[in-house]
Design a protein around this motif. Structure first.
Motif, PDB file in Angstrom:
ATOM      1  N   THR A  42       4.783 -87.831-117.421  1.00 51.67           N
ATOM      2  CA  THR A  42       5.629 -87.042-118.323  1.00 51.67           C
ATOM      3  C   THR A  42       7.085 -87.027-117.861  1.00 51.67           C
ATOM      4  O   THR A  42       7.855 -86.151-118.266  1.00 51.67           O
ATOM      5  CB  THR A  42       5.106 -85.597-118.406  1.00 51.67           C
ATOM      6  N   LEU A  43       7.461 -87.973-117.046  1.00 47.59           N
ATOM      7  CA  LEU A  43       8.808 -87.981-116.467  1.00 47.59           C
ATOM      8  C   LEU A  43       9.874 -88.167-117.545  1.00 47.59           C
ATOM      9  O   LEU A  43       9.705 -88.958-118.474  1.00 47.59           O
ATOM     10  CB  LEU A  43       8.908 -89.100-115.430  1.00 47.59           C
ATOM     11  N   THR A  44      10.974 -87.442-117.397  1.00 43.76           N
ATOM     12  CA  THR A  44      12.107 -87.536-118.319  1.00 43.76           C
ATOM     13  C   THR A  44      13.391 -87.708-117.510  1.00 43.76           C
ATOM     14  O   THR A  44      13.420 -87.411-116.307  1.00 43.76           O
ATOM     15  CB  THR A  44      12.235 -86.261-119.166  1.00 43.76           C
ATOM     16  N   PRO A  45      14.470 -88.159-118.151  1.00 44.00           N
ATOM     17  CA  PRO A  45      15.748 -88.258-117.429  1.00 44.00           C
ATOM     18  C   PRO A  45      16.186 -86.915-116.843  1.00 44.00           C
ATOM     19  O   PRO A  45      16.752 -86.863-115.747  1.00 44.00           O
ATOM     20  CB  PRO A  45      16.721 -88.748-118.503  1.00 44.00           C
ATOM     21  N   GLU A  46      15.921 -85.835-117.570  1.00 43.80           N
ATOM     22  CA  GLU A  46      16.315 -84.512-117.084  1.00 43.80           C
ATOM     23  C   GLU A  46      15.558 -84.145-115.807  1.00 43.80           C
ATOM     24  O   GLU A  46      16.137 -83.583-114.871  1.00 43.80           O
ATOM     25  CB  GLU A  46      16.059 -83.458-118.164  1.00 43.80           C
ATOM     26  N   ARG A  47      14.287 -84.476-115.790  1.00 40.00           N
ATOM     27  CA  ARG A  47      13.508 -84.155-114.597  1.00 40.00           C
ATOM     28  C   ARG A  47      13.924 -85.025-113.422  1.00 40.00           C
ATOM     29  O   ARG A  47      13.951 -84.558-112.276  1.00 40.00           O
ATOM     30  CB  ARG A  47      12.015 -84.323-114.877  1.00 40.00           C
ATOM     31  N   ILE A  48      14.238 -86.275-113.682  1.00 41.33           N
ATOM     32  CA  ILE A  48      14.727 -87.138-112.602  1.00 41.33           C
ATOM     33  C   ILE A  48      15.955 -86.510-111.957  1.00 41.33           C
ATOM     34  O   ILE A  48      16.058 -86.426-110.722  1.00 41.33           O
ATOM     35  CB  ILE A  48      15.052 -88.549-113.135  1.00 41.33           C
ATOM     36  N   ALA A  49      16.890 -86.053-112.777  1.00 42.50           N
ATOM     37  CA  ALA A  49      18.119 -85.459-112.249  1.00 42.50           C
ATOM     38  C   ALA A  49      17.846 -84.168-111.483  1.00 42.50           C
ATOM     39  O   ALA A  49      18.551 -83.840-110.520  1.00 42.50           O
ATOM     40  CB  ALA A  49      19.091 -85.194-113.396  1.00 42.50           C
ATOM     41  N   ARG A  50      16.821 -83.456-111.900  1.00 42.28           N
ATOM     42  CA  ARG A  50      16.527 -82.144-111.311  1.00 42.28           C
ATOM     43  C   ARG A  50      15.779 -82.246-109.983  1.00 42.28           C
ATOM     44  O   ARG A  50      15.927 -81.381-109.111  1.00 42.28           O
ATOM     45  CB  ARG A  50      15.703 -81.336-112.311  1.00 42.28           C
ATOM     46  N   GLU A  51      14.963 -83.283-109.809  1.00 41.07           N
ATOM     47  CA  GLU A  51      14.105 -83.400-108.627  1.00 41.07           C
ATOM     48  C   GLU A  51      14.882 -84.033-107.471  1.00 41.07           C
ATOM     49  O   GLU A  51      15.012 -85.257-107.379  1.00 41.07           O
ATOM     50  CB  GLU A  51      12.869 -84.238-108.948  1.00 41.07           C
ATOM     51  N   THR A  52      15.390 -83.195-106.581  1.00 37.97           N
ATOM     52  CA  THR A  52      16.154 -83.672-105.428  1.00 37.97           C
ATOM     53  C   THR A  52      15.613 -83.024-104.152  1.00 37.97           C
ATOM     54  O   THR A  52      14.979 -81.961-104.208  1.00 37.97           O
ATOM     55  CB  THR A  52      17.645 -83.322-105.566  1.00 37.97           C
ATOM     56  N   PRO A  53      15.871 -83.630-103.001  1.00 36.13           N
ATOM     57  CA  PRO A  53      15.415 -83.012-101.747  1.00 36.13           C
ATOM     58  C   PRO A  53      15.946 -81.596-101.556  1.00 36.13           C
ATOM     59  O   PRO A  53      15.219 -80.711-101.099  1.00 36.13           O
ATOM     60  CB  PRO A  53      15.953 -83.967-100.677  1.00 36.13           C
ATOM     61  N   ARG A  54      17.208 -81.377-101.919  1.00 33.87           N
ATOM     62  CA  ARG A  54      17.787 -80.050-101.718  1.00 33.87           C
ATOM     63  C   ARG A  54      17.054 -78.988-102.541  1.00 33.87           C
ATOM     64  O   ARG A  54      16.886 -77.842-102.110  1.00 33.87           O
ATOM     65  CB  ARG A  54      19.269 -80.057-102.091  1.00 33.87           C
ATOM     66  N   ALA A  55      16.599 -79.377-103.729  1.00 32.21           N
ATOM     67  CA  ALA A  55      15.963 -78.416-104.633  1.00 32.21           C
ATOM     68  C   ALA A  55      14.462 -78.288-104.419  1.00 32.21           C
ATOM     69  O   ALA A  55      13.828 -77.415-105.011  1.00 32.21           O
ATOM     70  CB  ALA A  55      16.237 -78.819-106.086  1.00 32.21           C
ATOM     71  N   SER A  56      13.879 -79.131-103.578  1.00 33.11           N
ATOM     72  CA  SER A  56      12.416 -79.196-103.503  1.00 33.11           C
ATOM     73  C   SER A  56      11.786 -78.058-102.717  1.00 33.11           C
ATOM     74  O   SER A  56      10.655 -77.660-102.984  1.00 33.11           O
ATOM     75  CB  SER A  56      11.989 -80.528-102.881  1.00 33.11           C
ATOM     76  N   GLY A  57      12.480 -77.563-101.694  1.00 34.09           N
ATOM     77  CA  GLY A  57      11.885 -76.558-100.823  1.00 34.09           C
ATOM     78  C   GLY A  57      10.826 -77.114 -99.893  1.00 34.09           C
ATOM     79  O   GLY A  57      10.059 -76.356 -99.288  1.00 34.09           O
ATOM     80  N   LEU A  58      10.766 -78.442 -99.747  1.00 33.94           N
ATOM     81  CA  LEU A  58       9.712 -79.084 -98.954  1.00 33.94           C
ATOM     82  C   LEU A  58      10.197 -79.583 -97.595  1.00 33.94           C
ATOM     83  O   LEU A  58       9.487 -80.319 -96.915  1.00 33.94           O
ATOM     84  CB  LEU A  58       9.119 -80.255 -99.746  1.00 33.94           C
TER      85      LEU A  58
END
Length: 367
Positions: free
Chosen positions: A51-67
């Motif tokens: 279900t990947l979208t361009p918006e999700r690609i932009a949103r999923e970053t190491p800084r935002a992951s909390g991992l």
């Protein structure tokens, strides 16, 4: 939209990085990604690709992951941006690729999965790039991939207790994390471990889609104790590495990678010799050991899991499994033993008391 499948370029063979979750695979992938002439796909078997979208690609970053991943604002999935179908999702990807086919037998035909991987490999090669596919969902299918795509196969391995504690440390409340739930799903569907799966009360194998199966194990095991989570993890850990290690061209001990500069340099040279790529691991640092260790009989669990999987002979055999045995042995040696229960403490106190009293009584009787 289908991913265009290019003819394989023998000058740019693929590199596969196989790992368990929380095993430094993101760091290793990022080091490959930093090399010129490389197209490094991050988690190309992850169910979110459906279900990947361009918006999700932009949103999923190491800084935002909390991992606690390395990197900052560069999206993990940028390499998939030009592979999206108009209706969403990565072209050619099917959700079943994620966990349904985790232990995919080498001889089983899977035209859809073959076409999907061929598309990723060909997409990179057509641009003059070496394809690197790094994923936490492929340890059980290395043989299947090797037979169809050749390439160079790297396996990452970590101290099993610290790896599981990394799962557990991400709990924001007393509920299993996504990583723990995936272990439950995999164990419920592993043919070699059905008695153990039933013993833990896992649901019937493959009852619905992956989202539904994850929800089912969450409902059933949301209050399961730490020992249940560790049991499931260790079973999948052993089954995965017993399948993966014999197929590896190079095994990287990620615990040593961040502690031993000479070892890290040697791994870089081994990669250069094996696949022509030499990522720089000089900045690798092993995270400190987890201090908060839930009380559980880890050593007894390890023995029970090994026996349930009938894995003693495989672990004791010389060859690739020797490293697996060494990692498990050290982890269990270092594992804390749980405090004795009140009943055991009382029994011990009574035993010690009787040992001191009985001789005195005997002496008095003789007088």
């Amino acid at each position: 939209m289908m991913v265009p499948v290019a003819l394989p370029d023998p000058a740019l063979p693929p590199v596969f990085v196989h790992s368990g979750w929380r095993c430094s695979s993101t760091y290793v992938w990022s080091r490959f990604r930093a090399l010129p002439g490389v197209r490094a796909y991050y988690e190309p078997w992850h169910e979110q690709l459906a279900t990947l979208t361009p918006e999700r690609i932009a949103r999923e970053t190491p800084r935002a992951s909390g991992l606690r991943h390395p990197g900052d604002d560069v999206p993990y999935l940028a390499e998939f941006a030009d592979l999206l179908s108009p209706s969403g999702g990565v072209a050619g990807y099917q959700p079943r690729f994620a966990l349904d086919d985790y232990f995919l037998p080498a001889g089983r035909q899977d035209a859809a999965q073959t076409a999907y991987v061929s598309g990723l490999v060909g997409h990179a090669q057509a641009r003059g790039q070496t394809p690197v596919l790094a994923c936490c969902r492929t340890l059980g299918r290395i043989d299947w991939l090797r037979r169809r795509f050749g390439g160079f196969h790297v396996v990452l391995i970590r101290d099993p207790l610290q790896q599981w504690l990394s799962f557990h440390s991400l709990r924001k409340r007393p509920r299993p994390t996504y990583f723990e739930l995936c272990q439950y799903v995999l164990l419920s569907e592993a043919a070699e471990a059905q008695p153990l799966a039933r013993q833990l009360g896992l649901p019937t194998p493959k009852a619905g889609g992956l989202v539904r199966r994850i929800a089912a194990v969450r409902r059933r095991l949301k209050r399961a104790p730490a020992r249940t989570s560790f049991t499931a993890f260790l079973a999948i850990y052993l089954l995965s590495y017993l399948k993966a290690l014999p197929q590896a061209d190079l095994v990287i001990d990620v615990d040593r990678l961040g502690q031993d500069a000479d070892y890290a340099a040697g791994i870089g040279e081994a990669l250069r010799a094996g696949c022509g790529l030499a990522p720089d691991f000089s900045d690798c640092r092993t995270p400190p050991a987890h201090d908060a260790v839930p009380a559980a009989p880890y050593r007894r669990i390890s023995r029970q899991v090994i026996d349930a999987l009938d894995a003693r002979a495989a672990l004791a055999a010389p060859g690739p499994a020797a490293l697996l045995f060494a990692k498990l042995s050290k982890a269990m040696t270092d594992a804390p033993e749980p405090p004795a229960s009140m009943r055991r403490r009382l029994a011990g106190w009574l035993s010690e008391t009787l040992e001191t009293l009985v001789p005195r009584r005997r002496r008095r009787a003789r007088i």
